[in-house]
Enzyme design. Structure first.
Site, PDB file in Angstrom:
ATOM      1  N   GLY A   1      -5.333  -3.887   6.138  1.00 30.17           N
ATOM      2  CA  GLY A   1      -3.929  -3.538   5.960  1.00 30.17           C
ATOM      3  C   GLY A   1      -3.614  -2.850   4.648  1.00 30.17           C
ATOM      4  O   GLY A   1      -2.458  -2.545   4.358  1.00 30.17           O
ATOM      5  N   GLN A   2      -4.627  -2.577   3.837  1.00 29.84           N
ATOM      6  CA  GLN A   2      -4.349  -1.935   2.550  1.00 29.84           C
ATOM      7  C   GLN A   2      -3.802  -0.528   2.744  1.00 29.84           C
ATOM      8  O   GLN A   2      -4.130   0.139   3.721  1.00 29.84           O
ATOM      9  CB  GLN A   2      -5.628  -1.885   1.713  1.00 29.84           C
ATOM     10  N   THR A   3      -2.989  -0.121   1.756  1.00 35.79           N
ATOM     11  CA  THR A   3      -2.319   1.175   1.872  1.00 35.79           C
ATOM     12  C   THR A   3      -3.290   2.296   2.220  1.00 35.79           C
ATOM     13  O   THR A   3      -2.975   3.169   3.026  1.00 35.79           O
ATOM     14  CB  THR A   3      -1.642   1.532   0.536  1.00 35.79           C
TER      15      THR A   3
END
Ligand SMILES: Nc1nc2c(ncn2[C@@H]2O[C@H](COP(=O)(O)OP(=O)(O)OP(=O)(O)O)[C@@H](O)[C@H]2O)c(=O)[nH]1
Ligand SMILES: [Mg+2]
Lengths: 718, 183
Positions: free
Chosen positions: B71-73
C-alpha cells in the site's frame, strides 16, 4: 463429486490451451492477454513467448507486472522463466523491481533449495537501493542454509552486494558470515567464499583481511582440495599461492599435499599447482629442489605439451616464465619442443623461443642438434616462422659462443641468403650483424659477411624492415673498407631519408657522421639538414643538432674523432630476459592472462578494471545519464590504463635512456636541460619510441621489462 | 473464439472456477495480516510489503486466489496492473489513522472508477477495532463516502485482524455476493 471426476477436470483445465485472440492492438496486447489467462498452460506459453521476444531484443518491459503475476506458482519451470525475465529487466528497469521484492523475500524461504537460490541470486543482482534494504534477512538465512548449494550461491551474493552497496554490506555484517564460510564443510562453498572474498578484497583492501584469513584456513583449504570440482580447485590453489609459509615444515606440508594435483587433466589446475609449489620451493634445500623440479614439475609440464594447440600455447608461455627462474628444468626434454609440421604458427613461434632458451650451452651435441633443426625450419615457407628461426640461429650461435660453431651458423645464413629468397634477407642481415656484434674481432667473419652484403646492389629496396636497414647501415659504418660502392649505397639511403623510420634515420645519421671524412663533403651537410628539418622524429632531430653543434665548434677534431671511434658494446646474448621484479611477479601469476602477455597485473590496475556501477535512482533518464558518465569514465580509464602499461613496458628502457642523455651532457657540457627540464616528456617519448622499435626488431611478442634488444645498443653508441 | 470456448468451459465446470480477490488499502492498514489470518488462521509478523503476496485458499468449496498488494505510495500506481478479472476487492482501512482517512477515500474512489473493476464487489474492513480510539464502522463509512457508490454490491465490516474478529463475517458476505453475481 467423485474424485476421478475432479482429476479429469483438473487435468483438462491444466492442459487446455486457449488460442490467443487475434486483436488489432498488436503483439504486446496479445501476449498480455495470454499472461493473465486463467488457464495455467496458456499463461506458461505466453511467458515463453514473451521471453522469446525478449531474447530477440524486443522491449517487452511493459509486460513486467503481468509476467510477474506468474511468479507465484509451484511450477518450478515457470518460476525459472519468470526469474529469467525479471533478471533481464532488473538491470534496465530497476523501477519495476519494487513489485518483486516481497516475492524474493518469500522465495528465499521456500522449501525448495533451487528456488531459494534463484531468489537470493536474482535479488543480489538488482542494483536498486530499495531492494537492498530487504536483502539482509534472506541473505543471512541463506548463508546459514542447510543446503550447500544454497550456501555456495549466497557467499557469491555477498560480493555482489558489496559491489553495489559497500556501506550497507559492512553494516549488515555479512562479511563476517562470509569469513566463517571459509570453514564450511563443503569444499564448493569454501571455494566460492574465497572467490567472493577475493573480489571484495580487490575492491577494497580494508574491508576484509584476506591474507590473514587465508593463512588461518590453510589446513581447511588443503583438505577441501581433494574433493571439489576443478574450478573450485583452481580458486583454492590460487589462494594458497598467496600464502607465505611460516617455516620449512609448513612449506613442506603444503608441497606434499598439493603435489598430487600436478597430474590433473585440466592444465589450469596443473599450472595453479605449480604456482603453489614454486612459491614454497624457496624453503627447500638445493637437493630437494632439483628433485622436485626435475621429476615432478618437469613431467607435469611435459604432459601439458600433449594438449590441443591453444592450451599448448598457454603452457609454452608459462614454461618460458618458469624456465627463466629454473633454467635446469626440462633440459632433458628438448626434443618435445621440436616443431611438428602441423603445429599452428603461434605454437611454432613460441616453441622456438623455448628451444633457444632451453638448450644447454655446455652441451655441444645438443646445440648441434638444435642447429640442424633450426636450419631445417629456416627452409620452410611461413615467412614469420622462418625469420624467427633465422634470428634463432644467431641466438644459438651467440649462446654457444664458440668460433667454430658460429662459423657453422654463419655458413647456414650465407647459404640461405644465396638461395635467393628475398623475404629472408631482413632476418639474415640482422642475424649476421648480431653475430658480428658478438665477435667483432673476427676478421674473416666480418670480411665474408660484408662481401656478401656488399654484393646487394640496392639494399634500400631489398630490405624491408626498419631494423634490418638500421643494421645494414651500421655495418657499413663499422667496416667501410669492405664496401666497394660505399658512397653510392649511402647516397641511396640518404635520398630515401624522409621515407624511413627512426631506427634507420638514426643509424644513417650516426654512420654518415662517422664516415664524414671518407664520404663526399655534401653528404654530411645533406644528412644533417634532412635530420634537423625533414623529420618528425624528435630524437633524430635532437641528435642531429648536437652533432651539428659539435662539428661546428672550433678545434673540435679531437672530440669528433673520439665520437667516430666509438664502438657498440659486445653482446653476450640476444635472448630477451625479464627483469627480476617482473619475473617474480609473473611467477605468482602463472596460469593467468598476465602470463600470456608477460605483463604482470599490478594491484592498482586491477582495481581500475573493476567497474562499479551503482544504480540508485529509479528514473530512466537518470539511468541514462549514469550510463553516459560510465562510458566517459571508461574511456578515461582506458587512457590511464594505456599509459600505465606503457610505463611498465618502458620502465627498463627509460633508465637506460636517461643514462644516455646523461652521457651526452657529460660529453658536451650542454647544460642539464636535456635530462631535467625537458624531463619526462622527451625521455618518455624517446623511450616509448625505442621500445616500439625494439619490438619491431623482435618481430614477435611484447616482452615487457625484458632486457633491451641489441639493435637498440647500436644506437646507444652515442 | 478463445473467449467463447473458455466461457463454455466456465459454464461446464463453473463450480471449480478460481476467484480472484484483491486486498487493497493504504500502507500499514493490516492487509498482509488479514491475508495470513485467512490462510493459516494466525497472526504473522509482517514487514511492509514491497510488491505483493499471493495465496490460494479454499473457502466454502470455492477456490480463492487472493492478492495482497503493497500500500505504499510508490506501489499504489501499480495496483491497476492487477485489476483484470477481479471478482472482488477487499479494501482495508486502519480505523485509528484518522489523518489519512481522506487519502484512503481518494484512493478507493479512484480505484472504483476503473473500467475493469465495474463488476467487482467491494468489502471494506474497518480494521484495528481492538485499538482505543478506533473509528466505528459507520464512522469509517461516512469518511469514505461509501453511500455514494452506485451499482455496486458493497459492505463494511468492523474487524480486528489481530484478534481475528470480523474477518470471517466479512468474507462470508463477500462470497455470497460473488456466488450470486458470477455463477
Ligand atoms: N492492533 C492491531 N494491529 C494490527 C491489526 N492489523 C494489523 N495490525 C498491525 O499493523 C501493522 C501493519 O500490518 P500489515 O498487515 O503489515 O499492513 P499492510 O497493510 O500489509 O501494509 P503494507 O504492506 O505496507 O501495505 C502490523 O504491525 C500489524 O501487526 C489489527 O487489527 N489490530
Ligand atoms: Mg503488506
Amino acid at each position: 463429486m467423485a474424485p476421478l471426476d475432479k482429476k479429469i477436470k483438473k487435468f483438462l483445465k491444466n492442459s487446455i490451451r486457449i488460442a490467443p485472440k487475434i486483436s488489432d492492438k498488436g503483439e504486446l496486447a496479445e501476449l498480455r492477454t495470454g499472461l493473465v489467462s486463467q488457464y495455467p498452460q496458456t499463461r506458461k506459453d505466453a511467458i515463453k513467448q514473451t521471453i522469446k521476444q525478449m531474447t530477440l531484443g524486443k522491449d517487452v518491459s511493459t509486460l513486467f507486472p503481468d509476467v510477474l503475476k506468474n511468479i507465484a506458482t509451484n511450477d518450478i519451470e515457470q518460476k525459472k522463466l519468470v526469474y529469467l525475465y525479471v533478471m533481464n529487466y532488473a538491470e534496465t528497469h530497476p523501477e519495476l523491481c519494487i513489485l518483486v521484492v516481497n516475492t524474493f523475500v518469500t522465495d528465499a524461504q521456500d522449501p525448495n533449495p533451487l528456488i531459494r537460490c534463484m531468489a537470493i541470486r536474482t535479488m543480489s543482482m538488482i542494483r536498486v537501493d530499495k531492494i537492498l534494504e530487504y536483502i539482509e534477512t534472506p541473505l543471512r538465512k541463506t548463508l546459514q542454509d542447510d543446503n550447500p548449494y544454497v550456501r555456495k550461491t549466497a557467499v557469491i551474493c555477498v560480493a555482489k552486494l558489496f559491489q553495489v552497496n559497500k556501506i550497507l554490506c559492512i553494516e549488515l555484517g555479512v562479511l563476517e558470515d562470509l569469513s566463517y564460510s571459509l570453514s564450511d564443510e563443503n569444499p564448493m562453498v569454501i571455494a566460492n567464499a574465497i572467490a567472493s572474498l577475493n573480489e571484495i578484497y580487490s575492491l577494497d583492501e580494508t574491508a576484509v583481511k584476506l591474507p590473514e584469513l587465508i593463512s588461518r584456513h590453510v589446513d581447511k583449504f588443503l583438505n577441501a582440495l581433494n574433493e571439489c570440482t576443478e574450478w573450485a580447485r583452481i580458486t583454492i590453489l590460487t589462494a594458497l599461492s598467496e600464502y607465505q609459509a611460516k617455516d620449512t615444515m609448513d612449506a613442506n606440508n603444503i608441497i606434499t599435499r598439493v603435489k598430487a594435483h600436478l597430474q590433473h587433466v585440466n592444465p589450469a589446475v596443473v599450472l595453479a599447482t605449480i604456482k603453489v609449489i614454486i612459491k614454497n620451493m624457496n624453503y627447500m634445500d638445493a637437493g630437494q629442489q632439483t628433485e622436485l623440479i626435475q621429476k615432478k614439475i618437469s613431467s607435469a609440464l611435459v604432459s601439458l605439451m600433449s594438449t590441443p594447440p591453444e592450451l599448448q600455447y598457454v603452457a609454452l608461455k608459462n614454461i618460458r616464465i618458469i624456465l627463466e627462474k629454473y633454467p635446469e628444468i626440462l633440459t632433458k626434454e628438448l626434443r618435445i619442443f621440436y616443431i611438428k609440421f602441423n603445429d599452428p604458427l603461434y605454437v611454432k613461434l613460441e616453441k622456438v623461443e623455448i628451444l633457444i632458451r632451453l638448450v644447454d650451452p655446455s652441451n655441444l651435441k645438443q646445440c648441434t642438434l638444435l642447429l640442424n633443426e633450426l636450419k631445417e625450419y629456416s627452409m620452410e615457407f611461413e615467412p614469420e616462422f622462418v625469420s624467427r628461426c633465422i634470428l634463432g640461429l644467431s641466438q644459438l650461435g651467440i649462446k654457444y659462443s664458440n668460433e667454430k660453431f658460429i662459423q657453422k651458423v654463419l655458413d647456414i645464413l650465407i647459404e640461405l641468403v644465396e638461395s635467393g629468397q628475398n623475404s629472408i634477407n631482413d632476418g639474415c642481415c640482422i642475424a649476421m650483424c648480431n653475430l658480428l656484434r658478438h665477435c667483432p674481432t673476427n676478421a674473416s667473419m666480418s670480411k665474408s659477411i660484408c662481401s656478401l652484403l656488399n654484393s646487394w646492389s640496392s639494399p634500400v629496396t631489398l630490405l624491408q624492415q626498419d631494423s634490418a636497414k638500421c643494421n645494414y647501415i651500421w655495418l657499413m659504418g663499422e667496416y667501410p673498407q669492405y664496401f666497394s660502392t660505399l658512397g653510392d649505397k649511402i647516397n641511396e639511403f640518404v635520398e630515401n631519408f624522409t621515407g624511413e623510420s627512426t631506427l634507420t634515420q638514426t643509424s644513417l645519421l650516426i654512420t654518415v657522421v662517422k664516415l664524414h671524412n671518407t664520404l663526399e663533403g655534401s653528404v654530411l651537410q645533406n644528412v644533417l639538414e634532412l635530420a634537423t628539418h625533414e623529420t618528425s622524429e624528435v630524437d633524430v632531430r635532437d641528435m642531429a643538432m648536437i652533432y651539428w653543434r659539435c662539428l661546428s665548434i672550433d678545434d673540435s677534431s679531437a672530440l669528433v674523432s673520439q665520437l667516430c671511434n666509438l664502438h657498440a658494446p659486445v653482446i653476450d646474448s640476444t635472448i630477451d630476459k625479464f627483469t627480476p621484479e617482473v619475473l617474480e611477479k609473473l611467477l605468482g601469476q602463472l596460469g593467468t592472462i598476465s602470463s600470456i602477455y608477460f605483463t604482470p597485473m599490478d594491484d592498482s590496475m586491477r582495481k581500475k578494471l573493476q567497474h562499479q556501477n551503482i544504480i540508485k535512482g529509479k528514473h530512466l533518464d537518470e539511468l541514462q545519464d549514469l550510463a553516459k558518465n560510465e562510458l566517459e569514465n571508461k574511456t578515461n580509464d582506458d587512457i590511464l590504463l594505456d599509459f600505465d602499461s606503457e610505463s611498465v613496458n618502458t620502465a627498463a628502457n627509460q633508465t637506460q635512456n636517461n643514462n644516455l642523455l646523461g652521457d651526452l651532457d657529460d660529453l658536451f657540457d650542454f647544460g642539464t636541460s636535456s635530462s631535467t627540464t625537458n624531463g619526462n616528456s622527451s625521455t618518455g617519448s624517446a623511450a616509448e619510441g625505442i621500445s616500439q622499435l625494439s619490438l619491431g626488431n623482435n618481430n614477435s611478442d611484447k616482452t615487457s621489462g625484458t632486457a633491451d634488444s641489441n639493435t637498440q645498443d647500436l644506437l646507444n653508441l652515442f | 473464439m478463445g473467449n467463447y470456448f473458455s466461457s463454455m468451459f466456465d459454464r461446464l465446470w463453473g463450480a471449480n472456477k478460481e476467484l480472484r480477490i484483491l486486498i487493497l488499502g493504504l500502507d500499514g492498514a493490516g492487509k498482509t495480516t488479514i491475508l495470513y489470518r485467512l490462510q493459516i488462521g494466525e497472526v504473522v509478523t509482517t514487514k511492509p510489503t514491497i510488491g505483493f503476496n499471493v495465496e490460494t485458499l479454499s473457502y466454502k468449496n470455492l477456490k480463492l486466489n487472493v492478492w495482497d498488494l503493497g500500500g505504499q505510495t510508490s506501489i499504489r500506481p501499480y495496483w491497476r496492473c492487477y485489476y483484470a478479472d477481479t471478482a472482488a476487492v477487499i479494501f482495508v482501512v486502519d480505523s485509528t489513522d484518522k489523518d489519512r482517512m481522506n487519502t484512503a477515500s481518494q484512493e478507493l474512489h479512484l480505484m472504483l472508477q476503473e473500467e475493469e473493476l465495474q463488476d467487482a464487489a467491494l468489502l471494506v474492513f474497518a480494521n484495528k477495532q481492538d485499538q482505543p480510539g478506533a473509528l466505528s464502522a459507520s464512522e469509517v463509512s461516512k469518511e469514505l463516502n461509501l453511500v455514494e457508490l452506485k451499482d455496486r454490491s458493497w459492505s463494511i465490516v468492523a474487524s480486528s485482524a489481530i484478534k481475528g474478529e470480523g474477518i470471517t463475517e466479512g468474507l462470508d458476505w463477500l462470497i455470497d455476493v460473488i456466488k450470486d453475481e458470477q455463477l
